[in-house]
Design a protein around this motif. Sequence first.
Motif, PDB file in Angstrom:
ATOM      1  N   SER A 122      84.135  45.361 -53.076  1.00  0.00           N
ATOM      2  CA  SER A 122      83.470  44.617 -54.138  1.00  0.00           C
ATOM      3  C   SER A 122      82.397  45.401 -54.888  1.00  0.00           C
ATOM      4  CB  SER A 122      82.877  43.322 -53.582  1.00  0.00           C
ATOM      5  OG  SER A 122      83.917  42.417 -53.300  1.00  0.00           O
TER       6      SER A 122
ATOM      7  N   LYS B 164      82.994  45.532 -58.539  1.00  0.00           N
ATOM      8  CA  LYS B 164      82.601  44.463 -59.463  1.00  0.00           C
ATOM      9  C   LYS B 164      81.552  44.944 -60.470  1.00  0.00           C
ATOM     10  CE  LYS B 164      83.827  40.367 -56.803  1.00  0.00           C
ATOM     11  NZ  LYS B 164      84.664  40.956 -55.770  1.00  0.00           N
TER      12      LYS B 164
ATOM     13  N   HIS C 107      80.792  33.777 -61.041  1.00  0.00           N
ATOM     14  CA  HIS C 107      81.423  32.962 -59.986  1.00  0.00           C
ATOM     15  C   HIS C 107      81.107  31.474 -60.159  1.00  0.00           C
ATOM     16  CE1 HIS C 107      82.233  36.735 -57.822  1.00  0.00           C
ATOM     17  NE2 HIS C 107      80.975  37.049 -57.999  1.00  0.00           N
TER      18      HIS C 107
ATOM     19  N   GLU D  40      90.486  33.051 -50.296  1.00  0.00           N
ATOM     20  CA  GLU D  40      90.647  34.342 -49.629  1.00  0.00           C
ATOM     21  C   GLU D  40      92.054  34.547 -49.075  1.00  0.00           C
ATOM     22  OE1 GLU D  40      88.038  32.357 -49.064  1.00  0.00           O
ATOM     23  OE2 GLU D  40      86.286  33.535 -49.664  1.00  0.00           O
TER      24      GLU D  40
ATOM     25  N   GLN E 288      94.250  35.682 -51.731  1.00  0.00           N
ATOM     26  CA  GLN E 288      93.931  37.068 -52.072  1.00  0.00           C
ATOM     27  C   GLN E 288      94.575  38.033 -51.078  1.00  0.00           C
ATOM     28  OE1 GLN E 288      92.259  38.140 -54.683  1.00  0.00           O
ATOM     29  NE2 GLN E 288      92.127  40.282 -54.151  1.00  0.00           N
TER      30      GLN E 288
ATOM     31  N   TYR F 174      81.878  32.473 -54.632  1.00  0.00           N
ATOM     32  CA  TYR F 174      82.379  33.847 -54.724  1.00  0.00           C
ATOM     33  C   TYR F 174      83.875  33.835 -54.926  1.00  0.00           C
ATOM     34  CZ  TYR F 174      82.377  38.856 -53.759  1.00  0.00           C
ATOM     35  OH  TYR F 174      82.492  40.214 -53.864  1.00  0.00           O
TER      36      TYR F 174
ATOM     37  N   ASN G 272      87.123  36.420 -55.982  1.00  0.00           N
ATOM     38  CA  ASN G 272      87.685  37.727 -56.309  1.00  0.00           C
ATOM     39  C   ASN G 272      88.697  37.691 -57.446  1.00  0.00           C
ATOM     40  OD1 ASN G 272      86.479  39.699 -54.509  1.00  0.00           O
ATOM     41  ND2 ASN G 272      87.423  38.532 -52.855  1.00  0.00           N
TER      42      ASN G 272
ATOM     43  N   TYR H  59      87.515  38.383 -60.924  1.00  0.00           N
ATOM     44  CA  TYR H  59      87.257  39.776 -61.271  1.00  0.00           C
ATOM     45  C   TYR H  59      88.555  40.524 -61.565  1.00  0.00           C
ATOM     46  CZ  TYR H  59      82.253  40.036 -61.113  1.00  0.00           C
ATOM     47  OH  TYR H  59      80.939  39.887 -61.448  1.00  0.00           O
ATOM     48  N   GLN H  60      89.642  40.089 -60.958  1.00  0.00           N
ATOM     49  CA  GLN H  60      90.936  40.654 -61.354  1.00  0.00           C
ATOM     50  C   GLN H  60      91.262  40.226 -62.779  1.00  0.00           C
ATOM     51  OE1 GLN H  60      93.180  39.280 -57.929  1.00  0.00           O
ATOM     52  NE2 GLN H  60      93.153  41.330 -57.081  1.00  0.00           N
TER      53      GLN H  60
END
Length: 200
Positions: free
Chosen positions: A93, A96, A144, A152, A155, A186, A188, A191-192
């Motif tokens: 991370s 980021k 976020h 998760e 992911q 949070y 992920n 961010y992708q």
Amino acid sequence: MSINNFYLSILILCIFNLFSFDLLLYGQENESNNVSFNEIDSIVEQVQSKWMAPGIAIGIVKDGKILFKKGYGYKDLEKNKAVTPATLFSIASSTKSFTATGLGILVDEGKINWTTPIAEYLPYFQLQDPTANSYSNLIDILCHRTGLPGHEIMQIAIAKQYNRLEIVKRLKHLPFSAEFRTQWQYQNQMYQLATVLTEE
């Protein structure tokens, strides 16, 4: 990324900054820059011992020149493979910050805007929550606060099967756990999405 790996990454960055600061001061006193790096080995050994880090790589660059590079310990304990200056580490991370910086550059160049809805940039962007789908912008996805939880398992389960774009196109299947802009969670996949937007 595990908490131990996170703290190890932060520690390595701190060590790098410490050396950079010391070298900057040293360079002001000694123009020849014949710096002795004898202390680095003992410092890295202490760090490895304290944080139980199997392997660390250090690189010190000043004015575009590599002053020091060395690997310590092992990247694979079972196979007894040593860390070298060329060993690649997953920084997880920490990426980021690079993603957000890349978007900031695009904003400065006038190519995108912090508050323009993502759907205006990416027609295939789709979320289950209609409000989040219509109004999510760069600030929302980087902070976020879209209402999507971490997901998760999703992911971990599909990260090796699909590329970023394919993951972004599957966001429409993820259930929300909070209303849009009401909670920090949070996330992920957002961010992708930010990376795909940068690429586009």
